[in-house]
Design an enzyme around this catalytic site. Structure first.
Site, PDB file in Angstrom:
ATOM      1  N   LYS A 112       0.825  -1.219   0.000  1.00 36.98           N
ATOM      2  CA  LYS A 112       0.000   0.000   0.000  1.00 36.98           C
ATOM      3  C   LYS A 112       0.858   1.266   0.000  1.00 36.98           C
ATOM      4  CE  LYS A 112      -2.231  -0.727   3.862  1.00 36.98           C
ATOM      5  NZ  LYS A 112      -1.692  -1.998   4.353  1.00 36.98           N
TER       6      LYS A 112
ATOM      7  N   ARG B 149      -9.847   0.912   8.693  1.00 35.45           N
ATOM      8  CA  ARG B 149      -9.476  -0.467   9.034  1.00 35.45           C
ATOM      9  C   ARG B 149     -10.578  -1.176   9.806  1.00 35.45           C
ATOM     10  NH1 ARG B 149      -3.453   0.735   8.895  1.00 35.45           N
ATOM     11  NH2 ARG B 149      -2.382  -1.224   9.241  1.00 35.45           N
TER      12      ARG B 149
ATOM     13  N   ARG C 285      11.654  -6.985   5.720  1.00 35.36           N
ATOM     14  CA  ARG C 285      11.521  -5.552   5.396  1.00 35.36           C
ATOM     15  C   ARG C 285      12.381  -4.670   6.305  1.00 35.36           C
ATOM     16  NH1 ARG C 285       5.758  -2.465   4.935  1.00 35.36           N
ATOM     17  NH2 ARG C 285       5.703  -2.496   7.204  1.00 35.36           N
TER      18      ARG C 285
ATOM     19  N   ARG D  54      11.234  -2.317  11.494  1.00 38.36           N
ATOM     20  CA  ARG D  54      10.177  -1.689  12.298  1.00 38.36           C
ATOM     21  C   ARG D  54       9.841  -2.619  13.462  1.00 38.36           C
ATOM     22  NH1 ARG D  54       5.310   0.314   8.384  1.00 38.36           N
ATOM     23  NH2 ARG D  54       4.097  -0.742   9.958  1.00 38.36           N
TER      24      ARG D  54
ATOM     25  N   ARG E 215      -0.910  -8.828  13.406  1.00 39.15           N
ATOM     26  CA  ARG E 215      -1.455  -7.834  12.469  1.00 39.15           C
ATOM     27  C   ARG E 215      -2.316  -8.506  11.393  1.00 39.15           C
ATOM     28  NH1 ARG E 215       3.821  -5.030  10.589  1.00 39.15           N
ATOM     29  NH2 ARG E 215       2.524  -3.520   9.493  1.00 39.15           N
TER      30      ARG E 215
HETATM   31  P1  AMP Z   1       0.551   0.729   9.013  1.00 35.88           P
HETATM   32  O1  AMP Z   1       1.836   1.433   8.786  1.00 35.88           O
HETATM   33  O2  AMP Z   1      -0.574   1.236   8.166  1.00 35.88           O
HETATM   34  O3  AMP Z   1       0.680  -0.777   8.952  1.00 35.88           O
HETATM   35  O4  AMP Z   1       0.118   1.078  10.536  1.00 35.88           O
HETATM   36  C1  AMP Z   1       0.945   0.755  11.629  1.00 35.88           C
HETATM   37  C2  AMP Z   1       0.102   0.642  12.893  1.00 35.88           C
HETATM   38  O5  AMP Z   1      -0.552   1.909  13.145  1.00 35.88           O
HETATM   39  C3  AMP Z   1      -1.042  -0.369  12.829  1.00 35.88           C
HETATM   40  O6  AMP Z   1      -0.613  -1.704  13.103  1.00 35.88           O
HETATM   41  C4  AMP Z   1      -1.969   0.173  13.911  1.00 35.88           C
HETATM   42  O7  AMP Z   1      -1.475  -0.106  15.212  1.00 35.88           O
HETATM   43  C5  AMP Z   1      -1.857   1.686  13.691  1.00 35.88           C
HETATM   44  N1  AMP Z   1      -2.861   2.160  12.717  1.00 35.88           N
HETATM   45  C6  AMP Z   1      -2.618   2.715  11.497  1.00 35.88           C
HETATM   46  N2  AMP Z   1      -3.764   3.031  10.884  1.00 35.88           N
HETATM   47  C7  AMP Z   1      -4.766   2.665  11.722  1.00 35.88           C
HETATM   48  C8  AMP Z   1      -6.177   2.716  11.644  1.00 35.88           C
HETATM   49  N3  AMP Z   1      -6.815   3.201  10.567  1.00 35.88           N
HETATM   50  N4  AMP Z   1      -6.886   2.244  12.708  1.00 35.88           N
HETATM   51  C9  AMP Z   1      -6.280   1.773  13.810  1.00 35.88           C
HETATM   52  N5  AMP Z   1      -4.950   1.675  13.935  1.00 35.88           N
HETATM   53  C10 AMP Z   1      -4.188   2.121  12.907  1.00 35.88           C
END
Ligand code: AMP
Length: 251
Positions: free
Chosen positions: A44, A119, A156, A189, A200
């Site tokens: 993404k 989400r 990654r 990360r 996740r």
């Molecule tokens: P990402 O980089 O999009 O994978 O986001 C990293 C982390 O941020 C996720 O595993 C969640 O803990 C938090 N996060 C990001 N976007 C959301 C969302 N829309 N709703 C809830 N938690 C989020």
């Protein structure tokens, strides 16, 4: 008498013109909202960065916004930290509050590209409330199997300087431990550790898969095979966007 009638007509015309102006001012601008959905590691972020440039829409990643807050140690970042590091979702209220503020910035007047949001179905419903017509919503889903995701994410690495992504399993550059673009250090990360990736993925299947069903029912969902090479994924996303624009022009 005729002078009197002409006067009445002028006043009526002025009133209706005034009302028209008020109505024109009150009408919200037509926005294009593109949503990229997919499991963690489905590409993404990479695709959103390219699409954002091509479509001239700001790239709004809720994950990046949380990471920025975490780096600056803001109260929001500190509240989000534990959820993020354990692979859980940050509570809807915190995410929505953060995003509502971001979309009010001037670069988002004509639309934006969402990466990592919504989400949950509650987030999708909240988004629907602040993206009423004439705004148009297109949801692009990157489908990738869990096995592929685990392979991608355990390797990654992210540059701590510029955010460039590398895969230690696929790229020789990543073995150097330094970013070829800015020389920054390449780090894993905290949420790319295997046990967190598994959590996740579980969260994605339980809480985000229903969001796909929600948009599918509304006829807004296009699914692309995210396991293809990135350039191929990108051209299919662009094709889906152009089809959407042709079929649903903003009136
Ligand atoms: P990402 O980089 O999009 O994978 O986001 C990293 C982390 O941020 C996720 O595993 C969640 O803990 C938090 N996060 C990001 N976007 C959301 C969302 N829309 N709703 C809830 N938690 C989020």
């Amino acid at each position: 008498m005729s002078v009197f009638l002409a006067g009445v007509c002028t006043v009526l015309a002025a009133i209706s013109l005034g009302a028209g102006l008020v109505a024109a001012e009150a009408k919200p601008p037509a926005q294009t909202i593109v949503i990229l959905i997919g499991p963690p590691g489905s590409g993404k972020g990479t695709q959103a960065a390219r699409l954002s440039k091509e479509l001239s829409l700001p790239h709004l990643s809720t994950g990046d916004l949380f990471r920025e807050n975490l780096k600056k140690e803001t109260p929001l970042g500190l509240q989000a930290k534990e959820y993020m590091n354990s692979g859980k979702l940050v509570p809807d209220a915190l995410v929505l509050d953060m995003l509502m503020k971001r979309v009010k910035e001037s670069d988002s007047v004509h639309g934006y590209l969402l990466d990592g949001f919504p989400r949950t179905v509650a987030q999708a419903e909240a988004l629907a409330k602040f993206t009423a017509p004439p705004s148009q919503v297109l949801v692009l889903n990157l489908a990738v199997s869990d096995d592929q995701i685990i392979k991608r994410l355990t390797g990654r690495l992210t540059c701590e300087g510029c955010g460039q992504l590398y895969n230690a399993l696929l790229s020789k550059e990543a073995m150097k431990e330094q970013c070829s673009q800015c020389g920054g250090q390449l780090l894993q990360r905290p949420d790319d550790r295997l046990e967190v990736i598994e959590e996740r993925l579980k969260v994605f299947h339980e809480q985000t898969a229903p969001v796909l069903a929600y948009y599918h029912k509304k006829g807004l969902l296009v699914t692309v095979d995210g396991a293809m090479p990135p350039d191929e994924v990108y051209s299919q996303l662009i094709e889906a966007y152009e089809r959407f624009k042709r079929e649903k022009p903003i009136r």
